[in-house]
Structure formats: structure tokens, C-alpha cells
Design an enzyme around this catalytic site. Structure first.
Site, PDB file in Angstrom:
ATOM      1  N   ALA A 241      32.473  45.195  44.296  1.00 34.96           N
ATOM      2  CA  ALA A 241      33.482  44.147  44.382  1.00 34.96           C
ATOM      3  C   ALA A 241      34.413  44.106  43.177  1.00 34.96           C
ATOM      4  O   ALA A 241      35.471  43.514  43.234  1.00 34.96           O
ATOM      5  CB  ALA A 241      32.808  42.802  44.573  1.00 34.96           C
ATOM      6  N   HIS A 242      34.005  44.773  42.061  1.00 35.36           N
ATOM      7  CA  HIS A 242      34.794  44.562  40.844  1.00 35.36           C
ATOM      8  C   HIS A 242      36.172  45.210  40.891  1.00 35.36           C
ATOM      9  O   HIS A 242      37.035  44.893  40.077  1.00 35.36           O
ATOM     10  CB  HIS A 242      34.035  45.055  39.614  1.00 35.36           C
ATOM     11  CG  HIS A 242      33.857  46.532  39.562  1.00 35.36           C
ATOM     12  ND1 HIS A 242      32.756  47.157  40.081  1.00 35.36           N
ATOM     13  CD2 HIS A 242      34.646  47.495  39.082  1.00 35.36           C
ATOM     14  CE1 HIS A 242      32.888  48.457  39.895  1.00 35.36           C
ATOM     15  NE2 HIS A 242      34.021  48.686  39.299  1.00 35.36           N
ATOM     16  N   THR A 243      36.416  46.127  41.846  1.00 37.91           N
ATOM     17  CA  THR A 243      37.745  46.732  41.915  1.00 37.91           C
ATOM     18  C   THR A 243      38.703  45.896  42.748  1.00 37.91           C
ATOM     19  O   THR A 243      39.861  46.218  42.858  1.00 37.91           O
ATOM     20  CB  THR A 243      37.679  48.125  42.537  1.00 37.91           C
ATOM     21  OG1 THR A 243      37.161  47.996  43.867  1.00 37.91           O
ATOM     22  CG2 THR A 243      36.818  49.056  41.739  1.00 37.91           C
ATOM     23  N   SER A 244      38.178  44.830  43.364  1.00 35.82           N
ATOM     24  CA  SER A 244      39.050  44.070  44.261  1.00 35.82           C
ATOM     25  C   SER A 244      39.668  42.843  43.599  1.00 35.82           C
ATOM     26  O   SER A 244      40.207  41.985  44.285  1.00 35.82           O
ATOM     27  CB  SER A 244      38.296  43.691  45.528  1.00 35.82           C
ATOM     28  OG  SER A 244      37.098  43.057  45.180  1.00 35.82           O
TER      29      SER A 244
END
Lengths: 260, 291
Positions: free
Chosen positions: A31-34
């Protein structure tokens, strides 16, 4: 102690109950790239007679913290086009390196880098769209400025979803709300860009930057401005917003300890 | 040739009893028939030049370049089998690009030469491949200024130590020649191909090791040397291709570029004049001896 080594060193089930292994799950989406981390705010651009002008401030924010104050968000591609980046700064750096590698490859041919701003915009929009389709978006909203294949001034935007939009004047981020109305008033639809001079365009950008600095809490009074004409790209990266007046701030009420 | 009939030249990577790899030596023969290529390391840049024999009148003048750019700051010219040279350049570009991928900076010329040397050498080790039929000259300019890391957006604080050494000299010209064996050395002046002997003799006269030759003079010398080296195969027509890499304050600003047409033509004119001058002298000498 029992004879199952996988249980050694772990809390005993009979004392603490069975461990809930769902906390250790490594599957599931990353989720951290979103969402962005360090971000730049608005980019604004105006077409004028014979060229395009583009401006950003020099701030990179970490949430609401003004983290870096000398960040160059206008990036030159070859000697033909300028890309102004809003959104995630590390994604901007990735795209900048990507564009550098394209420039190097294009220069391997006899005629050098022939890609113009329009080609570059098409390419970037496709990169954005591909990445959002992989659920791994490049968290940027960019303006691409330069010339199209017919030598006419070109200004267009591409965002993290791969959406593209073109207009004689454009702004991203907070600027889309605050700068565009100003630009529409200064350069109404009826007025062809042939009637807009370079000085008018640059002055309008400076005016917009000032308003943005007044009202956008993620902005800075240090800015970069690029003026693209047939003579080349004039990029200034260490400018200061002049003639500020904070008198209006007296009239703003309803914040903090102030109640009436 | 001693190799013939012994069987030691039939497979790559096989030593003969006296310690030679004949396939590599045959590759060198392929190079010796190629058009002459030279490189000169000047004080403020590097020049590369190649003699391109015109094999057909149907070929477009100025097309089919033989000097290639790698990254922005390196040029490669090779003598020998042209397709081998192309593959070699392709590998060099991949190496430069992967270096950028890791270090976010342009590859230093010496590091590129090292990688390419290793690559060429690997083609002497296996029976399933043949060695490269080229000797390549790699010229580059490593930036003397402090370069920003690729994608860098700011400088950071203006105060503080920063760990910089004051007055340290960095960068400069680099010139390397890589042979089919994988052997590579750094040179002040390098020559390969058919006219290499004559070209080397001329290069030695230039006193390159003193580091006084300017890039502008280097261009003229490179053109002249190609013309001198061509003397032995005078019956064939040729085209001169030249490229250069200057320092950051020079004409190419640290980039590898083709020498501009006007400058090349001027250098060619001077080269022809110098050759005619030599011919006249020799005639005079001949006459004197007759008397």
C-alpha cells in the site's frame, strides 16, 4: 518444551492462547506506493505569442512540514521541452532519470534528440496510465511545455491516472483552484494567444505564485520559472516573490484561539 | 604460418603448445585489414578519427557512421569487422546505462574500458564463440566539475562540512584501446587498422605525453594522420569521419559529438596541403640524389 521446534521460543498456547498469525501475513497488496510522501505543490503554465512560460515554487513538503526549500521542480528535457512536476518528489526524480535515459538514447542517432514537447507529453501520459493500471502509480501531476511538431507553442497536463488535458493556461494542485480563475480573467477565451506577450505571461505567473503563497499553506515564496521561446529555454531557479502585502491577513478570523 | 596443419587453431580457447590462442591471432588479422582508426588524447579533450573506405559509389556520402556515442561523454571507433564493432558499441551502451542505474552518474571512461575489456576477453574462453574481430578505441571526458547525482533536486544546507577536499582535481580526458584478446591499455595516442604503423609513427612525433596539444590542433593532426596512413592504399577513395569530446568549457561542453563539417573540411584541406608539401620535398631530395 515439546518436540515441535517451530513452537520453541514462542509464547505458550496454553498460557497465552493461540497466536493470531494474521499479523504476520506477507501476502496482500503493498500500500505504501499508493500515497505520496514528500510532495511539491502547484505548477502553473501560460502560453504566449511564440512560446510558453512555466513556474513552480521551490518547496518539497513532508506532510505539512516544509521539509526542503531548494527543490527544483522544473526539469529540462534535451533542449526542447520543460516538465513541471507537482506531487511526489521521489517519483519526480524517477521520471527525471527516465527522461535523461531517453535523451541519451535519442542522441545515439545521427540527428540527435528529435522528440518535442508534444511527443514527451504523450509518452509521459502513457507511463502514468501504465503505472496506475498496475496499481503502482507515479504520484505526480505534470505540465509539459515546449513546441509541438508544427512549431507551435505547446502546453498540456498529465496526471497520475494518465488523464491528459490541454489549455492555453493550466495549473495543477492547489493552483487548479486558485490560479486558473486568475489566468481566465487575465486571458479570457476570446483573446487569442497571439495577443498575449511574453511579459504579460510572466507577470501573470508571478501574480498567481503570490496568491498561491498567500493562501496555499504548502507553498513557498522562492520559485523557479522557465520561459520557452524559439531562442531556447530560459530557466531561473532561485527567484523570490516580490511585493507581498499581508494586510488582508488582519481580516481573516475564526482560527486557533481566536473565536470571534 | 606455423598454426596451419597443427590443429591448434581449429577451436577457440585452445592453447597451442607454445602458449598461443590462434583464433585470437586470426581476429587480429581481421583488424589489420580494416580502415585506419586513430584517437588522440589532448590536454582539453579527445579526438577520434577513422578512414572509411568507399566500397561502392551507391553509398550515400556521410551516412553509415563508424564512430558511435556511448552515454553522453564517450565515443567509440573500431577497426575490423563492422558488425562486431556495432555489437561492441551496443554492449558499451548497456554498460553505461547500467552504471547510471546503480550509481546515478555517468560511467568514468576507465571503468567503461575495464568492463569492455572483460567482455571481449570472455569471448576468448569458450569454444562456442569466436573472438571479436575488432580493435576498438574508446575516448571519453570525465567531468572536471562536481556533477549533481542524476535526478538531484536541491543542494541541501549551504553551511556545514560536507566532506569535500578543497582544490582536488577530478576528471579529464581518457583514451583506451581494446584488442581482440581483451587486452586494453590507456594511451596518449592510439591507432589501429590497416595504416596503424604509419599512424603510430606520426602520433609519436606529436609528443603527446607532455600534455601540450590542444583539442583544436588535435583535430588537425588526426585528419592529417588519417591522410598519411591512407598513402599506401591510395587507389581507393575514402571518407574521413571525426568526432571529439572537449572539456566543459570547450566547444562540446564535455559531450561526444561529430566534429562540425566546416572544421573537418578545413582540417582535411590542411592535411592534403601537408601531404603535397611532403611529396614536393621528396621529389627535391630525389633530384638532388640524381645530381
Amino acid at each position: 518444551m515439546n518436540h515441535f521446534p517451530e513452537a520453541w521460543g514462542r509464547p505458550r498456547d496454553d498460557v497465552y492462547g493461540a497466536y493470531n498469525p494474521s499479523y504476520l501475513q506477507t501476502t496482500g497488496p503493498k500500500a505504501h506506493t499508493s500515497s505520496p510522501a514528500v510532495t511539491g505543490t502547484s505548477v502553473i503554465g501560460v502560453k504566449f505569442n511564440g512560446g510558453v512560460a512555466l513556474a513552480t515554487d521551490n518547496l518539497a513538503s513532508y506532510g505539512s512540514l516544509a521539509r526542503f526549500s531548494d527543490v527544483k521542480r522544473l526539469r529540462v528535457f534535451g533542449d526542447k521541452a520543460v516538465v513541471g512536476f507537482g506531487g511526489d518528489v521521489s517519483d519526480m526524480q524517477y521520471i527525471d532519470r527516465l527522461l535523461a535515459s531517453i535523451d541519451i538514447r535519442e542522441n545515439y542517432s545521427n540527428h540527435g534528440n528529435m522528440l518535442n514537447a508534444k511527443n514527451l507529453h504523450t509518452y509521459l501520459a502513457k507511463v502514468f496510465y501504465k503505472r496506475r493500471s498496475e496499481f503502482n502509480p507515479l504520484w505526480n501531476h505534470v505540465l509539459v511545455a515546449g513546441y509541438d511538431g508544427e512549431g507551435k507553442p505547446f502546453l498540456s497536463s498529465a496526471d497520475l491516472l494518465g488523464t491528459t488535458f490541454s489549455a492555453p493556461h493550466l495549473a495543477t494542485g492547489f493552483g487548479a483552484h486558485l490560479a486558473v480563475p486568475i489566468l481566465r480573467r487575465l486571458f479570457p477565451d476570446e483573446k487569442p494567444i497571439e495577443e498575449v506577450t511574453q511579459e504579460h505571461a510572466v507577470d501573470a505567473l508571478k501574480q498567481c505564485l503570490k496568491v498561491l503563497f498567500y493562501r496555499d499553506a504548502r507553498s513557498l515564496d522562492k520559485y523557479s520559472i522557465a520561459v520557452i521561446t524559439k531562442d531556447g529555454i530560459d530557466l531561473k531557479e532561485n527567484e523570490q516573490i516580490e511585493g507581498q502585502s499581508w494586510a488582508f491577513a488582519e481580516r481573516i478570523k475564526g482560527y486557533g484561539a481566536q473565536t470571534n | 604460418m606455423t598454426s596451419i596443419g597443427t590443429g591448434y587453431d581449429l577451436s577457440n580457447s585452445v592453447f597451442s603448445p607454445d602458449g598461443r590462442n590462434f583464433q585470437v591471432e586470426y581476429a587480429v588479422k581481421a583488424v589489420e585489414n580494416g580502415g585506419t582508426a586513430v584517437g588522440i588524447r589532448c590536454k582539453d579533450g579527445v579526438v577520434l578519427a577513422v578512414e572509411k573506405i568507399i566500397t561502392s559509389k551507391l553509398l550515400k556520402p556521410g551516412a553509415n557512421k563508424r564512430i558511435a556515442t556511448v552515454d553522453r561523454h564517450v565515443g567509440i571507433v573500431s577497426a575490423g569487422l563492422v558488425p562486431d564493432g556495432r555489437h561492441f558499441v551496443s554492449r558499451a551502451r548497456d554498460e553505461a546505462s547500467s552504471w547510471r542505474g546503480v550509481y546515478k552518474a555517468p560511467i568514468p571512461t576507465n571503468a567503461l574500458a575495464n568492463r569492455l575489456g572483460g567482455y571481449v576477453q570472455a569471448y576468448t574462453l569458450y569454444s562456442s564463440v569466436r573472438p571479436f574481430g575488432v580493435t576498438a578505441i574508446v575516448g571519453g571526458w570525465d567531468s572536471e566539475a562536481e556533477l549533481a547525482v542524476d535526478g538531484q533536486v536541491g543542494q541541501g544546507p549551504n553551511s556545514g562540512a560536507g566532506g569535500k577536499v578543497e582544490g582536488a582535481e577530478a576528471g579529464g580526458p581518457g583514451l583506451y584501446m581494446i584488442e581482440p584478446s581483451g587486452l586494453y591499455w590507456g594511451y596518449y595516442g592510439a591507432a589501429t587498422g590497416k595504416g596503424r604503423q604509419a599512424a603510430k609513427a606520426e602520433l609519436e612525433k606529436l609528443d603527446l605525453s607532455s600534455g601540450n596539444l590542444s583539442l583544436a590542433d588535435g583535430v588537425k593532426e588526426a585528419a592529417r594522420i588519417i591522410y598519411v596512413a591512407h598513402e599506401d592504399s591510395k587507389d581507393k577513395e575514402f571518407e574521413l569521419e571525426m568526432s571529439w569530446i572537449s572539456s566543459l568549457d570547450g566547444p562540446t561542453k564535455g559531450r561526444h559529438e561529430e566534429v562540425p563539417k566546416e572544421l573537418r573540411e578545413e582540417a582535411e584541406k590542411a592535411a592534403k596541403r601537408a601531404l603535397e608539401g611532403d611529396d614536393d620535398e621528396e621529389e627535391e631530395k630525389g633530384q638532388a640524389m640524381e645530381e
